[in-house]
Design a protein around this motif. Sequence first.
Motif, PDB file in Angstrom:
ATOM      1  N   LYS A   1      -3.907  51.351  20.806  1.00 37.21           N
ATOM      2  CA  LYS A   1      -2.519  51.592  21.212  1.00 37.21           C
ATOM      3  C   LYS A   1      -2.343  52.898  21.991  1.00 37.21           C
ATOM      4  N   GLU A   2      -3.029  53.955  21.551  1.00 38.34           N
ATOM      5  CA  GLU A   2      -2.752  55.286  22.080  1.00 38.34           C
ATOM      6  C   GLU A   2      -3.858  55.867  22.978  1.00 38.34           C
ATOM      7  N   HIS A   3      -5.110  55.452  22.755  1.00 39.12           N
ATOM      8  CA  HIS A   3      -6.212  56.183  23.383  1.00 39.12           C
ATOM      9  C   HIS A   3      -7.000  55.428  24.453  1.00 39.12           C
ATOM     10  N   TRP A   4      -7.095  54.106  24.360  1.00 39.25           N
ATOM     11  CA  TRP A   4      -7.895  53.398  25.363  1.00 39.25           C
ATOM     12  C   TRP A   4      -7.385  53.681  26.777  1.00 39.25           C
ATOM     13  N   GLN A   5      -6.094  53.735  26.953  1.00 42.47           N
ATOM     14  CA  GLN A   5      -5.523  53.918  28.294  1.00 42.47           C
ATOM     15  C   GLN A   5      -5.836  55.295  28.883  1.00 42.47           C
ATOM     16  N   ASN A   6      -6.255  56.238  28.032  1.00 40.81           N
ATOM     17  CA  ASN A   6      -6.593  57.590  28.507  1.00 40.81           C
ATOM     18  C   ASN A   6      -8.093  57.832  28.595  1.00 40.81           C
ATOM     19  N   ALA A   7      -8.883  56.781  28.402  1.00 41.10           N
ATOM     20  CA  ALA A   7     -10.343  56.930  28.422  1.00 41.10           C
ATOM     21  C   ALA A   7     -10.836  57.320  29.813  1.00 41.10           C
ATOM     22  N   GLU A   8     -11.962  58.006  29.844  1.00 39.86           N
ATOM     23  CA  GLU A   8     -12.553  58.449  31.109  1.00 39.86           C
ATOM     24  C   GLU A   8     -13.161  57.291  31.892  1.00 39.86           C
ATOM     25  N   ASP A   9     -13.171  57.439  33.219  1.00 37.89           N
ATOM     26  CA  ASP A   9     -13.930  56.570  34.132  1.00 37.89           C
ATOM     27  C   ASP A   9     -13.526  55.098  34.100  1.00 37.89           C
TER      28      ASP A   9
ATOM     29  N   GLN B   1      -8.661  48.344  34.856  1.00 37.81           N
ATOM     30  CA  GLN B   1      -8.903  48.524  33.422  1.00 37.81           C
ATOM     31  C   GLN B   1      -7.816  49.390  32.789  1.00 37.81           C
ATOM     32  N   ARG B   2      -7.424  50.449  33.484  1.00 39.03           N
ATOM     33  CA  ARG B   2      -6.396  51.344  32.924  1.00 39.03           C
ATOM     34  C   ARG B   2      -5.051  50.633  32.809  1.00 39.03           C
ATOM     35  N   ALA B   3      -4.725  49.835  33.801  1.00 32.93           N
ATOM     36  CA  ALA B   3      -3.473  49.083  33.756  1.00 32.93           C
ATOM     37  C   ALA B   3      -3.490  48.081  32.599  1.00 32.93           C
ATOM     38  N   PHE B   4      -4.638  47.411  32.414  1.00 34.67           N
ATOM     39  CA  PHE B   4      -4.758  46.460  31.303  1.00 34.67           C
ATOM     40  C   PHE B   4      -4.720  47.193  29.962  1.00 34.67           C
ATOM     41  N   ALA B   5      -5.308  48.393  29.903  1.00 37.47           N
ATOM     42  CA  ALA B   5      -5.290  49.182  28.662  1.00 37.47           C
ATOM     43  C   ALA B   5      -3.858  49.523  28.264  1.00 37.47           C
ATOM     44  N   ARG B   6      -3.019  49.833  29.248  1.00 37.12           N
ATOM     45  CA  ARG B   6      -1.606  50.125  28.946  1.00 37.12           C
ATOM     46  C   ARG B   6      -0.913  48.875  28.401  1.00 37.12           C
ATOM     47  N   THR B   7      -1.174  47.751  29.027  1.00 35.27           N
ATOM     48  CA  THR B   7      -0.594  46.492  28.558  1.00 35.27           C
ATOM     49  C   THR B   7      -1.071  46.165  27.152  1.00 35.27           C
ATOM     50  N   LEU B   8      -2.363  46.360  26.923  1.00 33.72           N
ATOM     51  CA  LEU B   8      -2.942  46.077  25.613  1.00 33.72           C
ATOM     52  C   LEU B   8      -2.362  47.019  24.556  1.00 33.72           C
TER      53      LEU B   8
ATOM     54  N   GLY C   1     -15.300  56.370  26.610  1.00 35.34           N
ATOM     55  CA  GLY C   1     -14.906  55.666  27.826  1.00 35.34           C
ATOM     56  C   GLY C   1     -15.691  54.382  28.026  1.00 35.34           C
ATOM     57  N   LYS C   2     -16.978  54.414  27.731  1.00 35.21           N
ATOM     58  CA  LYS C   2     -17.814  53.220  27.880  1.00 35.21           C
ATOM     59  C   LYS C   2     -17.400  52.125  26.899  1.00 35.21           C
ATOM     60  N   LEU C   3     -17.103  52.525  25.662  1.00 34.76           N
ATOM     61  CA  LEU C   3     -16.692  51.547  24.653  1.00 34.76           C
ATOM     62  C   LEU C   3     -15.343  50.930  25.007  1.00 34.76           C
ATOM     63  N   ALA C   4     -14.401  51.770  25.452  1.00 31.10           N
ATOM     64  CA  ALA C   4     -13.087  51.263  25.841  1.00 31.10           C
ATOM     65  C   ALA C   4     -13.216  50.286  27.002  1.00 31.10           C
ATOM     66  N   ALA C   5     -13.997  50.653  28.022  1.00 28.06           N
ATOM     67  CA  ALA C   5     -14.171  49.792  29.200  1.00 28.06           C
ATOM     68  C   ALA C   5     -14.800  48.458  28.819  1.00 28.06           C
ATOM     69  N   TYR C   6     -15.820  48.501  27.959  1.00 23.99           N
ATOM     70  CA  TYR C   6     -16.491  47.272  27.524  1.00 23.99           C
ATOM     71  C   TYR C   6     -15.494  46.335  26.842  1.00 23.99           C
ATOM     72  N   ASN C   7     -14.731  46.866  25.892  1.00 27.32           N
ATOM     73  CA  ASN C   7     -13.782  46.031  25.153  1.00 27.32           C
ATOM     74  C   ASN C   7     -12.638  45.536  26.037  1.00 27.32           C
ATOM     75  N   LEU C   8     -12.193  46.365  26.969  1.00 30.39           N
ATOM     76  CA  LEU C   8     -11.130  45.948  27.874  1.00 30.39           C
ATOM     77  C   LEU C   8     -11.567  44.753  28.705  1.00 30.39           C
ATOM     78  N   ASP C   9     -12.797  44.780  29.213  1.00 32.60           N
ATOM     79  CA  ASP C   9     -13.313  43.657  29.995  1.00 32.60           C
ATOM     80  C   ASP C   9     -13.435  42.400  29.139  1.00 32.60           C
ATOM     81  N   LEU C  10     -13.789  42.594  27.883  1.00 35.59           N
ATOM     82  CA  LEU C  10     -13.960  41.460  26.970  1.00 35.59           C
ATOM     83  C   LEU C  10     -12.624  40.768  26.692  1.00 35.59           C
ATOM     84  N   PHE C  11     -11.601  41.547  26.435  1.00 33.96           N
ATOM     85  CA  PHE C  11     -10.297  40.976  26.078  1.00 33.96           C
ATOM     86  C   PHE C  11      -9.477  40.556  27.296  1.00 33.96           C
TER      87      PHE C  11
END
Length: 430
Positions: A271-279, A284-291, A241-251
């Motif tokens: 494609k499949e897992h960032w949007q389901n990451a914890e916390d 961030q979750r909305a952007f993860a779905r778009t990404l 979850g921390k790694l996904a959040a960090y990269n989402l903010d970066l992109f």
Amino acid sequence: MNDLTRLANSLMALDDKLVSCMKCGFCQAFCPVFDETGEEGDVTRGKIALVENLAHLVIQDPEAVYERLSRCLLCGGCNFSCPAGAPTMEIFLEARAIVVSYLGLSPIKKAIFRTLLPNPRLFNTLMKLSSPFQGLFIKKDNSPQNTACVPMFKAFIGERHIPMLAKKTLSAKVGPRDTPAGKSGLKVAFFPGCMGDKIYTDMSEACLKVFEHHGVGVYMPDNQACCGIPSLTSGDLKSFGKLAAYNLDLFAKSKFDYIITPCSSCTATIKEHWQNAEDLTPAQRAFARTLGEKAMDINAFVVDVLKVTPPEGAGQGKTKVTYHESCHLMKSLHVSKQPRDLVKMNKDYQLVPMKEADHCCGCGGTFTLTQPELSAKIGQRKRDNIVASGADVVAMGCPACMMQISDMLARNHDSVKVKHTIEIYADSLS
């Protein structure tokens, strides 16, 4: 939410997915681990029987449960072929997370997943300091695969032949990029992944060459973190979850049409897992779905979006090349024809078939470290098929597969070279 409540909720959510498995055993034909052992406990059906009793067994003998769940490459063969559509990959990932939440991580994994990977500046500094001195610890084997042995760590990695660290990371070589769209009218975010930044920099530079040739703008921010797949597959959802959040903010700092990677595991994770990451925050979750919708493998992007197509009669050069189907690329992303088309674009190569091209190479990320004997047996089968094809080069679309197959070829003193498909295509560009 306390840990016991979280564990109970996880077990109930897992139960809802387990009912989709019909216990038909069709997965036996697609499991590389079962191919080698013939043990019912190693095939998907057997592991699901284990998971069905997880609440009881995880308290009785958590180490044995984790060991059995670790005897899985997460190649997706069962998920890809299941006639009932059982979400086996989701089941095993969630089961590992449940066991780890009870058992805890090993000290080494905790140091890597919770200290090193979430701190890309620290990771990059460590690699920068290590690269010049790697010759003190490893012995180059002068193989065509450019691998090396590590005698002092033989107790940990056995006879494995590992790739050398790049003299300079990709980020140190080319720096961050934020260029506008060119003649293609497209701009992409480029995610080279850990191996593309620190080991297989030629692969990543080939991607950049292709983008430039086709007039594709590139956003490549500095200090990208790991995609998180090692943490996810090891059951460490907190670190993931921390790694996904960090990269989402970066992109989120730039606008682009696609996010492209040369690593099929990274692509599938984004494609499949960032949007389901914890916390994650709602934003961030909305952007993860778009990404996730924008995530593409480099092979698919070049062929399907840039419309690169080999001419009639292409692929008849002197150098014979065979193609290995990377598991995540074919089974998760459904990319199979595109890499072959890119190979055919290079007039110096002749594409030759390989028996069992879609059979797993035996890497499976940390599987190759936790199950070295099984990994080597599966890898030897792949090596034998590569050599039997008569090819001078074996191409693939995943750097993890490149590492595993290079190891197996080097162990057998073979002369076959290992390349990423994008390298072969980039070599054909003026």
